[in-house]
Design a protein around this motif. Structure first.
Motif, PDB file in Angstrom:
ATOM      1  N   HIS A 118      -3.748  -1.208  -7.638  1.00  0.00           N
ATOM      2  CA  HIS A 118      -5.158  -1.565  -7.471  1.00  0.00           C
ATOM      3  C   HIS A 118      -5.707  -0.731  -6.313  1.00  0.00           C
ATOM      4  CE1 HIS A 118      -5.059  -5.230 -10.005  1.00  0.00           C
ATOM      5  NE2 HIS A 118      -3.788  -5.256  -9.623  1.00  0.00           N
ATOM      6  N   TRP A 119      -6.922  -0.230  -6.459  1.00  0.00           N
ATOM      7  CA  TRP A 119      -7.585   0.533  -5.409  1.00  0.00           C
ATOM      8  C   TRP A 119      -8.653  -0.334  -4.758  1.00  0.00           C
ATOM      9  CZ3 TRP A 119      -6.185   5.171  -3.495  1.00  0.00           C
ATOM     10  CH2 TRP A 119      -5.341   5.973  -4.270  1.00  0.00           C
ATOM     11  N   TYR A 120      -8.777  -0.184  -3.445  1.00  0.00           N
ATOM     12  CA  TYR A 120      -9.763  -0.941  -2.668  1.00  0.00           C
ATOM     13  C   TYR A 120     -10.561   0.023  -1.795  1.00  0.00           C
ATOM     14  CZ  TYR A 120      -6.699  -4.767  -3.979  1.00  0.00           C
ATOM     15  OH  TYR A 120      -5.944  -5.650  -4.706  1.00  0.00           O
ATOM     16  N   ALA A 121     -11.841  -0.266  -1.654  1.00  0.00           N
ATOM     17  CA  ALA A 121     -12.672   0.514  -0.742  1.00  0.00           C
ATOM     18  C   ALA A 121     -12.208   0.238   0.685  1.00  0.00           C
ATOM     19  CB  ALA A 121     -14.138   0.118  -0.910  1.00  0.00           C
ATOM     20  N   ASP A 148     -14.236  -4.104  -1.192  1.00  0.00           N
ATOM     21  CA  ASP A 148     -13.943  -4.692  -2.493  1.00  0.00           C
ATOM     22  C   ASP A 148     -12.973  -3.835  -3.299  1.00  0.00           C
ATOM     23  OD1 ASP A 148     -15.746  -6.779  -2.001  1.00  0.00           O
ATOM     24  OD2 ASP A 148     -17.418  -5.671  -2.871  1.00  0.00           O
ATOM     25  N   GLU A 149     -12.375  -4.469  -4.289  1.00  0.00           N
ATOM     26  CA  GLU A 149     -11.538  -3.723  -5.223  1.00  0.00           C
ATOM     27  C   GLU A 149     -12.428  -2.767  -6.011  1.00  0.00           C
ATOM     28  OE1 GLU A 149      -8.345  -4.319  -8.882  1.00  0.00           O
ATOM     29  OE2 GLU A 149      -8.952  -6.066  -7.711  1.00  0.00           O
ATOM     30  N   ILE A 150     -11.913  -1.571  -6.252  1.00  0.00           N
ATOM     31  CA  ILE A 150     -12.639  -0.564  -7.020  1.00  0.00           C
ATOM     32  C   ILE A 150     -12.268  -0.752  -8.489  1.00  0.00           C
ATOM     33  CG2 ILE A 150     -13.016   1.902  -7.378  1.00  0.00           C
ATOM     34  CD1 ILE A 150     -11.971   2.211  -4.402  1.00  0.00           C
ATOM     35  N   PRO A 151     -13.247  -1.010  -9.353  1.00  0.00           N
ATOM     36  CA  PRO A 151     -12.945  -1.232 -10.768  1.00  0.00           C
ATOM     37  C   PRO A 151     -12.291  -0.002 -11.416  1.00  0.00           C
ATOM     38  CG  PRO A 151     -15.230  -1.807 -10.272  1.00  0.00           C
ATOM     39  CD  PRO A 151     -14.674  -1.112  -9.066  1.00  0.00           C
ATOM     40  N   PRO A 152     -11.298  -0.213 -12.279  1.00  0.00           N
ATOM     41  CA  PRO A 152     -10.598   0.911 -12.917  1.00  0.00           C
ATOM     42  C   PRO A 152     -11.521   1.891 -13.641  1.00  0.00           C
ATOM     43  CG  PRO A 152      -9.415  -1.128 -13.322  1.00  0.00           C
ATOM     44  CD  PRO A 152     -10.704  -1.499 -12.651  1.00  0.00           C
ATOM     45  N   GLU A 153     -12.626   1.421 -14.155  1.00  0.00           N
ATOM     46  CA  GLU A 153     -13.538   2.341 -14.857  1.00  0.00           C
ATOM     47  C   GLU A 153     -14.212   3.338 -13.904  1.00  0.00           C
ATOM     48  OE1 GLU A 153     -15.576  -1.697 -14.402  1.00  0.00           O
ATOM     49  OE2 GLU A 153     -13.667  -1.034 -15.189  1.00  0.00           O
ATOM     50  N   GLY A 179     -15.978   6.216   3.384  1.00  0.00           N
ATOM     51  CA  GLY A 179     -15.827   6.258   1.936  1.00  0.00           C
ATOM     52  C   GLY A 179     -14.388   6.436   1.509  1.00  0.00           C
ATOM     53  N   ALA A 180     -13.480   5.785   2.202  1.00  0.00           N
ATOM     54  CA  ALA A 180     -12.049   5.915   1.906  1.00  0.00           C
ATOM     55  C   ALA A 180     -11.620   4.892   0.856  1.00  0.00           C
ATOM     56  CB  ALA A 180     -11.243   5.711   3.195  1.00  0.00           C
ATOM     57  N   ALA A 181     -10.373   5.025   0.418  1.00  0.00           N
ATOM     58  CA  ALA A 181      -9.792   4.066  -0.528  1.00  0.00           C
ATOM     59  C   ALA A 181      -8.306   3.926  -0.223  1.00  0.00           C
ATOM     60  CB  ALA A 181      -9.989   4.536  -1.970  1.00  0.00           C
ATOM     61  N   VAL A 182      -7.777   2.752  -0.535  1.00  0.00           N
ATOM     62  CA  VAL A 182      -6.354   2.488  -0.344  1.00  0.00           C
ATOM     63  C   VAL A 182      -5.823   1.841  -1.620  1.00  0.00           C
ATOM     64  CG1 VAL A 182      -6.753   0.228   0.758  1.00  0.00           C
ATOM     65  CG2 VAL A 182      -4.616   1.449   1.189  1.00  0.00           C
ATOM     66  N   ARG A 183      -4.585   2.231  -2.005  1.00  0.00           N
ATOM     67  CA  ARG A 183      -3.982   1.691  -3.226  1.00  0.00           C
ATOM     68  C   ARG A 183      -2.818   0.782  -2.865  1.00  0.00           C
ATOM     69  NH1 ARG A 183      -0.906   5.274  -7.724  1.00  0.00           N
ATOM     70  NH2 ARG A 183       0.704   5.188  -6.137  1.00  0.00           N
ATOM     71  N   ALA A 219       0.844  -1.203   0.000  1.00  0.00           N
ATOM     72  CA  ALA A 219       0.000   0.000   0.000  1.00  0.00           C
ATOM     73  C   ALA A 219       0.876   1.248   0.000  1.00  0.00           C
ATOM     74  CB  ALA A 219      -0.927  -0.008   1.206  1.00  0.00           C
ATOM     75  N   ASP A 220       0.534   2.187  -0.883  1.00  0.00           N
ATOM     76  CA  ASP A 220       1.316   3.412  -0.962  1.00  0.00           C
ATOM     77  C   ASP A 220       0.460   4.674  -0.923  1.00  0.00           C
ATOM     78  OD1 ASP A 220       0.195   3.132  -3.482  1.00  0.00           O
ATOM     79  OD2 ASP A 220       2.029   3.578  -4.568  1.00  0.00           O
ATOM     80  N   ARG A 221      -0.848   4.540  -0.938  1.00  0.00           N
ATOM     81  CA  ARG A 221      -1.744   5.698  -0.861  1.00  0.00           C
ATOM     82  C   ARG A 221      -2.978   5.312  -0.054  1.00  0.00           C
ATOM     83  NH1 ARG A 221       2.147   7.675  -2.757  1.00  0.00           N
ATOM     84  NH2 ARG A 221       2.344   8.903  -4.627  1.00  0.00           N
ATOM     85  N   LEU A 222      -3.442   6.259   0.756  1.00  0.00           N
ATOM     86  CA  LEU A 222      -4.702   6.101   1.462  1.00  0.00           C
ATOM     87  C   LEU A 222      -5.436   7.419   1.338  1.00  0.00           C
ATOM     88  CD1 LEU A 222      -5.220   4.385   4.862  1.00  0.00           C
ATOM     89  CD2 LEU A 222      -6.517   6.398   4.220  1.00  0.00           C
ATOM     90  N   MET A 223      -6.614   7.377   0.793  1.00  0.00           N
ATOM     91  CA  MET A 223      -7.415   8.578   0.562  1.00  0.00           C
ATOM     92  C   MET A 223      -8.656   8.518   1.449  1.00  0.00           C
ATOM     93  SD  MET A 223      -5.561   9.985  -1.791  1.00  0.00           S
ATOM     94  CE  MET A 223      -6.600  11.231  -2.481  1.00  0.00           C
ATOM     95  N   PRO A 224      -8.750   9.375   2.463  1.00  0.00           N
ATOM     96  CA  PRO A 224      -9.867   9.282   3.407  1.00  0.00           C
ATOM     97  C   PRO A 224     -11.204   9.765   2.859  1.00  0.00           C
ATOM     98  CG  PRO A 224      -8.406  11.077   4.016  1.00  0.00           C
ATOM     99  CD  PRO A 224      -7.769  10.361   2.862  1.00  0.00           C
TER     100      PRO A 224
END
Length: 130
Positions: free
Chosen positions: A90-93, A116-121, A82-86, A60-65
């Motif tokens: 790959h990004w995950y909720a 779950d993984e956040i789809p690239p689209e 509603g955060a995400a981590v990369r 993991a290298d990014r966390l977006m709160p």
């Protein structure tokens, strides 16, 4: 601004060349922010440390709160649903609870639930990137 600052903080955390000097510099940087933003950034730093212990997120290298909705700051608690981590491009909720110090410069506790993984689209609309 939030994304750039989070990236700077994550880079400082990862490099960790001189821990004492970096900690002092980081604390000075955090004190320039408003209390809510300071709390969010302290939680991002602690959150990356916590999620990297999970074998699924070692890289993991990014966390977006605030990816899907604004994280809440009340008292000494940041709550993000509603955060995400990369990790590995790959990004995950992610949802998390984080307790910060009275001056909001340190996260004292961090618990999370990986989604779950956040789809690239969906990345562009969410402000995410590769």
């Amino acid at each position: 601004m939030r994304t750039v600052f989070a990236s700077i903080l994550a880079t400082m955390f990862v490099l960790d060349a001189t821990a004492a000097a970096a900690a002092g510099s980081l604390q000075k940087s955090l004190m320039k922010l408003e209390p809510e933003e300071r709390a969010h950034q302290a939680c991002v730093i602690k959150g990356l440390e916590a999620v990297r212990r999970d074998k699924r997120l070692k890289a993991a290298d990014r966390l977006m709160p605030d990816t899907f909705r604004r994280a809440r700051f009340e008292g000494n608690m940041v709550s993000a649903k509603g955060a995400a981590v990369r990790a590995k491009e790959h990004w995950y909720a992610l949802s998390f609870e984080c307790t910060v110090s009275d001056d909001q410069t340190r996260a004292l506790a961090f618990s999370y639930k990986l989604g779950d993984e956040i789809p690239p689209e969906e990345w562009e609309n969410a402000g995410l990137w590769k």
